[in-house]
Design an enzyme around this catalytic site. Sequence first.
Site, PDB file in Angstrom:
ATOM      1  N   ASP A  95      -8.679  -1.629  11.783  1.00  0.00           N
ATOM      2  CA  ASP A  95      -6.878  -1.876  11.067  1.00  0.00           C
ATOM      3  C   ASP A  95      -6.182  -0.633  12.069  1.00  0.00           C
ATOM      4  O   ASP A  95      -5.867  -0.337  12.321  1.00  0.00           O
ATOM      5  CB  ASP A  95      -6.700  -0.457   9.747  1.00  0.00           C
ATOM      6  N   ASP A 196      -0.758  -2.874  10.330  1.00  0.00           N
ATOM      7  CA  ASP A 196      -0.034  -2.590   9.480  1.00  0.00           C
ATOM      8  C   ASP A 196       1.427  -2.990   9.554  1.00  0.00           C
ATOM      9  O   ASP A 196       2.015  -2.889  10.441  1.00  0.00           O
ATOM     10  CB  ASP A 196      -0.291  -0.762   9.274  1.00  0.00           C
ATOM     11  N   GLU A 249       0.001  -7.820   8.089  1.00  0.00           N
ATOM     12  CA  GLU A 249       0.641  -6.921   6.527  1.00  0.00           C
ATOM     13  C   GLU A 249       2.863  -7.212   7.224  1.00  0.00           C
ATOM     14  O   GLU A 249       3.103  -6.495   7.439  1.00  0.00           O
ATOM     15  CB  GLU A 249       0.535  -5.610   6.147  1.00  0.00           C
ATOM     16  N   HIS A 323      -6.309  -1.150  -1.068  1.00  0.00           N
ATOM     17  CA  HIS A 323      -6.287   0.418  -1.132  1.00  0.00           C
ATOM     18  C   HIS A 323      -4.603   0.674  -1.361  1.00  0.00           C
ATOM     19  O   HIS A 323      -4.328   1.973  -1.705  1.00  0.00           O
ATOM     20  CB  HIS A 323      -6.738   1.101  -0.427  1.00  0.00           C
ATOM     21  N   ASP A 324      -3.040   0.036  -1.620  1.00  0.00           N
ATOM     22  CA  ASP A 324      -1.907   0.141  -2.189  1.00  0.00           C
ATOM     23  C   ASP A 324      -1.572  -0.335  -3.336  1.00  0.00           C
ATOM     24  O   ASP A 324      -0.580   0.213  -3.980  1.00  0.00           O
ATOM     25  CB  ASP A 324      -0.959   0.126  -0.996  1.00  0.00           C
TER      26      ASP A 324
HETATM   27  C1  GLC Z   1       0.693   0.381   4.627  1.00  0.00           C
HETATM   28  C2  GLC Z   1      -0.361   0.714   4.891  1.00  0.00           C
HETATM   29  C3  GLC Z   1      -0.014   1.660   3.891  1.00  0.00           C
HETATM   30  C4  GLC Z   1       0.167   2.615   4.231  1.00  0.00           C
HETATM   31  C5  GLC Z   1       1.673   2.355   5.195  1.00  0.00           C
HETATM   32  C6  GLC Z   1       1.992   2.649   6.456  1.00  0.00           C
HETATM   33  O1  GLC Z   1       1.750  -0.448   3.789  1.00  0.00           O
HETATM   34  O2  GLC Z   1      -1.557   0.104   3.779  1.00  0.00           O
HETATM   35  O3  GLC Z   1      -1.491   2.483   3.378  1.00  0.00           O
HETATM   36  O4  GLC Z   1       0.703   3.655   3.198  1.00  0.00           O
HETATM   37  O5  GLC Z   1       1.574   0.979   5.441  1.00  0.00           O
HETATM   38  O6  GLC Z   1       1.357   3.039   7.300  1.00  0.00           O
END
Ligand code: GLC
Length: 555
Positions: A95, A196, A249, A323-324
């Site tokens: 990641d 990310d 993402e 995980h979110d």
């Molecule tokens: C992404 C991650 C999340 C994190 C955010 C800021 O959305 O998946 O867990 O809090 O980015 O880095």
Amino acid sequence: MNLGKKVIYQIYPKSFYDSDGDGIGDLRGIISKIPYIAKLNIDMIWFNPFFVSPQHDNGYDIADYYRIDPRFGTMEDFEELVAKLKEINVGVMLDMVFNHCSTDHEWFQKALAGDPKYMKYFYLRKAKPNGDLPTNWQSKFGGPAWKKFGDTDLYYLHLYDKSQADLDWHNPDVRKEAAKVVNFWRDKGVTGFRFDVLNVIGKDEVLVDSTDPVQEKTLYTDTPIVQKYIKELNQASFGQDSETITVGEMSSTSIANSIEYTKPENHELSMVFSFHHLKVDYENGQKWTKKPFDFMELKRLFNEWQSKMDQGDGWQALFWNNHDQPWALNRFGDPVNYREKSAEMLATATHLLRGTPYIYMGEELGMIDPHYYSIHNYVDVECLNAYQELIDEGHSAHDAFEIVKTKSRDNSRVPMHWDASQNAGFTVGKPWLKPTDQQEINVENELTDGEIFNYYQKLIHLRKTEDLISDGHFQAELEDHPQVFAYRRYLDNQAEQLLVLNNFYGYEPWAIIPEDLQNKNAHVIIDNYGEARDIKLKDAIQLKPYQSIAIKITK
Ligand code: GLC
């Protein structure tokens, strides 16, 4: 490489398996569970960040991109993990969090000490002449997106937590640092990268006030410069190896942009995560609300994204959980009356689509949101801020808690359930988040008496053996059906077709078979209520509660 034949498993290291009793999962814990992972026959594991971090946002606040946080293990552990996974043909996806770094990072610390080189790594701006913050932007985790930069007259931008300072990608040095990090991990044998919140790296140089929260996002999301930066990163790092798999993402992205990010000729990314389908249970687009999901909207989104990404040669990551997100089973299935069937139905609905499926650890057991009875059970910064905001807005403590319960990211961060014991076999110490429901739902039970794990094995096997699934086009079917999500997959020569029917409800609706497929001899390749078998297709099929069935027709 055929991305359509790959399946990726996601491990949240903090919650997978604790080998040393400190209540936090670690790399040696993961190594010891490789035999379990091997049973699924996945191709790659995406690991959430385990780099050095003060953990204000569970590792998404990175203080050193080149070192493993000691609470997760050592570089030797990591190298052993990569080597052992390689033995079973499983790649490692790391990641990469480059929109921001921790305020503990050396770059930020040097900037704070006044080093001009590093001050240019961040968005530092003066207050407005009237003393107001540089812009009216809001942090995605609540409150203003600006915080005072030491004892200077400047403020730094943080779109996320105040401990996550946004990096200024306009600065070529920042872009070089990112490529250097990626190359460091490539040298360690890493062949996958998840980037990310990648589509928010392209803020304008001149930052201006927004007119409303929706317009605000357009000021920093999916700007054309993002594509330029991704292309550059691709060339300077992972693009040098055609076997590397990447996923961006993408927060609040569009289909058109997702096509651009992923179509092979653009040399940007292998695929994107988009989230529209996971907002169909938001009231007016707001996360911190409670509402049953809108099935017709869910279908509409799947159908639109699948068809258009197919036509535009884009590629999607297919997923329900991460995980979110709270567990999909609680949102779109029935964890009380049809836990196994609805878990399998949800898996089928996404695994047979066009794209690359991701399985979040524990999904293969049908894990569900924990039964917590107090706000004190929760630890995530986002949900604790949201809880406070809900109370400040006038919600009762009870109502605010009910919302947090259904929406908190801690839901899916609860430790993996390995067995029925008090700490779910996750740790001999005190788990950092408390497991509940492990008496019923755990790996031991699942492998002996359960049916979900075995069903996932079948779905994964089908993706690897059926070209219709890995390479086929997508066509929506029964678009107006109020309970069934149906679609067809077909290859260019149209010789084979796959009809997939997914019943999203606990009753028994009829599904009309598309006319051109009626009365055909067919083969059921998977059915969560029965074995694979030959059938003669009639004009309609009655589905059982949460039944999924995929039928292959050879013309
Ligand atoms: C992404 C991650 C999340 C994190 C955010 C800021 O959305 O998946 O867990 O809090 O980015 O880095």
